[in-house]
Scaffold this active site. Structure first.
Site, PDB file in Angstrom:
ATOM      1  N   ALA A 119       0.003  -1.662   1.356  1.00  0.00           N
ATOM      2  CA  ALA A 119       0.494  -0.857   2.465  1.00  0.00           C
ATOM      3  C   ALA A 119      -0.612  -0.035   3.113  1.00  0.00           C
ATOM      4  O   ALA A 119      -0.478   0.379   4.271  1.00  0.00           O
ATOM      5  CB  ALA A 119       1.608   0.069   1.983  1.00  0.00           C
ATOM      6  N   SER A 157      -4.215  -1.006   2.657  1.00  0.00           N
ATOM      7  CA  SER A 157      -5.343  -1.875   2.983  1.00  0.00           C
ATOM      8  C   SER A 157      -5.082  -3.277   2.469  1.00  0.00           C
ATOM      9  O   SER A 157      -4.251  -3.482   1.571  1.00  0.00           O
ATOM     10  CB  SER A 157      -6.656  -1.337   2.382  1.00  0.00           C
ATOM     11  N   ARG A 175      -6.998  -6.665   0.831  1.00  0.00           N
ATOM     12  CA  ARG A 175      -8.204  -7.023   0.088  1.00  0.00           C
ATOM     13  C   ARG A 175      -8.235  -8.521  -0.171  1.00  0.00           C
ATOM     14  O   ARG A 175      -7.187  -9.134  -0.405  1.00  0.00           O
ATOM     15  CB  ARG A 175      -8.229  -6.291  -1.265  1.00  0.00           C
ATOM     16  N   HIS A 194       5.386 -10.617  -4.617  1.00  0.00           N
ATOM     17  CA  HIS A 194       5.600  -9.180  -4.498  1.00  0.00           C
ATOM     18  C   HIS A 194       4.506  -8.509  -5.308  1.00  0.00           C
ATOM     19  O   HIS A 194       4.326  -8.809  -6.493  1.00  0.00           O
ATOM     20  CB  HIS A 194       6.973  -8.783  -5.017  1.00  0.00           C
ATOM     21  N   ASP A 195       3.771  -7.594  -4.699  1.00  0.00           N
ATOM     22  CA  ASP A 195       2.595  -7.039  -5.361  1.00  0.00           C
ATOM     23  C   ASP A 195       2.921  -6.405  -6.714  1.00  0.00           C
ATOM     24  O   ASP A 195       2.118  -6.462  -7.640  1.00  0.00           O
ATOM     25  CB  ASP A 195       1.848  -6.061  -4.455  1.00  0.00           C
ATOM     26  N   THR A 196       4.118  -5.831  -6.855  1.00  0.00           N
ATOM     27  CA  THR A 196       4.471  -5.257  -8.155  1.00  0.00           C
ATOM     28  C   THR A 196       4.643  -6.340  -9.210  1.00  0.00           C
ATOM     29  O   THR A 196       4.289  -6.140 -10.382  1.00  0.00           O
ATOM     30  CB  THR A 196       5.748  -4.419  -8.054  1.00  0.00           C
ATOM     31  N   ASN A 225      12.234   2.561  -7.490  1.00  0.00           N
ATOM     32  CA  ASN A 225      11.204   2.858  -6.505  1.00  0.00           C
ATOM     33  C   ASN A 225      11.128   4.371  -6.303  1.00  0.00           C
ATOM     34  O   ASN A 225      12.129   5.003  -5.963  1.00  0.00           O
ATOM     35  CB  ASN A 225      11.539   2.204  -5.161  1.00  0.00           C
ATOM     36  N   GLY A 274      -3.757   2.097  -7.948  1.00  0.00           N
ATOM     37  CA  GLY A 274      -4.644   3.174  -7.518  1.00  0.00           C
ATOM     38  C   GLY A 274      -4.390   4.489  -8.223  1.00  0.00           C
ATOM     39  O   GLY A 274      -5.316   5.286  -8.426  1.00  0.00           O
TER      40      GLY A 274
END
Length: 486
Positions: free
Chosen positions: A11, A13, A15, A234-236, A294, A404
């Site tokens: 959301a 950036s 990569r 899904h990134d998670t 969430n 992060g």
């Protein structure tokens, strides 16, 4: 050595990362990064998807020129948002951002047709106004939806542009609240009752399936003509693959713009208590269930920094966190999931207003605001971790913080304190690692989920934060923030 490329669209950036995997090797190197900045056009907030795709091509071009023989490419991104494709294959406008206000009232409109209990029993998904089901309900009657031939979630849209192949990967499809978790397919019943165009939902794929081969202009632009492999798109889902847990007694917090807080299960939890607690059952790798809540994560800090930058104030995150660490503990906390914090805007002013409403001291300088944000997130993590254990029956010995947020020592320590559990921080680039590992497994370079996590643990350092709990203080803070503390 197996070499693959992970395209990880976050959301904040995007990569492009080169991963090299061997029997006891897991090395990642970032090739390219581009900021992901939404664009307001009139009354609508959009993703700048063409800029992101250009960044993907730039990264793949660098991978081709790197000298490694790339074996595969995989794409993951955030959930719920989508692009609409017409019959000719053209994109019908930039995708709308999930923080756009168009879904106001959509939850009530859907609930009038399908009750919350039935919707949860079918999909197992947490009720959030950002979900795809509510975005589509808000778009009913629009010219774009009428002209659409296919709906593609963001990673599937990028995969389509790279390969020309249409499909939807299940870990992301399961987040839409239009996926039947029992039949593991799109819910034709929900789609029909909500008067959504059934033909726009594409065939489903699973992690490890081949999407296609990079071709056409994408191959010309990048110099790569290699397979694209479906990952936990899904990134998670990808991040949870990279949790270096040694047994099942772990909780996880995938912490970035959002905090995804939960446990990994073999089957969903669909009880009335689970629905009331707003827990979600999303598909993970190998048929697992990501049972989680969430939580509005570091978005509150990111938006506060943006406000301060606009006012010409210092926004270096390391300096802000150091100053926040010296602030008094638990003076003021807020519920980070309050809808007031969802949309872009002056976050420090909104936090101050929430503190006034609850009769708490108002943070009057950046360090105090940051302390309020970090303690509020730690408190929300506490509530979610305890609820996940109670609702699922899964005991937790430690909490793994990945993403992060694992860089943020103050957040890690306060989360350990709040949860009264050790926090194991790292890896930071868990999403890219999980993306790489699923591709590597499809190529035969690694084994099952246990083997993948063993490799992460063997190759990546994890930092341990021991709890220094003050149970009474955290419980009192939860009450002040209006959070139900299990």
């Amino acid at each position: 050595m197996t070499s693959v490329v992970a395209v990880d669209l976050g959301a904040a950036s995007a990569r492009v990362v080169l991963g090299e995997i061997g029997r006891e090797t897991l090395d990642l190197r970032e090739l390219h990064r581009v900021p992901n900045e939404p664009v307001q056009v009139g009354n609508t907030l959009h993703w700048d998807i063409l800029r992101l795709y250009g960044g993907v091509l730039d990264g793949l071009r660098r991978a081709a020129g790197d000298g490694a023989a790339v074996d595969s490419v995989g794409v993951d991104s955030w959930a719920v948002d989508y692009g609409l494709i017409d019959r000719s294959g053209a994109l019908l406008g930039n995708p709308v951002h999930y923080r756009d206000r168009r879904t106001e009232g959509a939850v009530e409109a859907v609930s009038a047709v399908v009750g919350a209990e039935e919707l949860y029993a079918t999909t197992g998904i947490q009720q959030l106004p950002i979900n795809t089901i509510y975005q589509l309900a808000a778009a009913r009657g629009s010219a774009q939806l009428a002209a659409a031939d296919t709906l593609l979630l963001i990673p599937d849209l990028i995969g389509y542009w790279l390969t020309g192949e249409i499909g939807a990967e299940v870990t992301n499809a399961s987040t839409t609240q239009l996926f039947d978790l029992h039949r593991e397919t799109w819910s034709d019943d929900l789609i029909g009752r909500l008067d959504l165009p059934a033909g726009i939902f594409p065939p489903l794929r699973r992690p490890g399936d081949r999407v296609g081969v990079i071709g056409g202009s994408a191959a010309d632009e990048t110099g790569l003509a290699v397979p694209v492999t479906a990952v936990g798109s899904h990134d998670t889902a990808s991040a949870v693959v990279a949790v270096p847990a040694r047994n099942e007694r772990f909780g996880y917090i995938s912490c970035g713009t959002w905090s995804l807080v939960g446990v990994e299960l073999d089957k969903p939890v669909l009880s009335a208590d689970s629905r009331a607690a707003n827990f979600t059952n999303e598909r993970g790798i190998d048929g697992t269930v990501r049972y989680l809540r969430n939580v509005m994560g570091l978005w509150l800090l990111q938006e506060s920094q943006r406000t301060w930058r606009g006012a010409g104030q210092q926004t270096d995150v390391a300096e802000l966190l150091a100053a926040a660490a010296a602030e008094p503990a638990l003076r003021a906390v807020v519920d980070p999931d309050n809808p007031a914090f969802l949309a872009p805007g002056d976050m420090p002013a909104r936090i101050a207003a929430a503190c006034r409403r609850t009769g708490q001291p108002v943070p009057d300088r950046p360090a105090a605001v940051v302390r309020t944000i970090i303690e509020s997130l730690a408190l929300a993590h506490r509530v979610a971790i305890r609820a996940a254990q109670r609702l699922s029956g899964r005991a937790i010995d430690a909490v793994h913080m990945v993403g992060g947020g694992a860089r943020n020592d103050l957040l890690c320590q306060l989360t350990a304190d709040a949860c009264d559990l050790p926090v194991l921080a790292g890896p930071v680039e868990a999403t890219s690692i999980g993306n790489v590992l699923v591709q590597a497994r499809a190529l035969g370079a690694v084994g099952d989920l246990v083997d993948m996590r063993r490799l992460v643990a063997a190759t990546h350092q994890v930092r341990r934060f021991e709890p220094k709990a003050d149970e009474r203080a955290w419980s009192s803070a939860a009450a002040r923030a209006g959070l139900a503390d299990p």
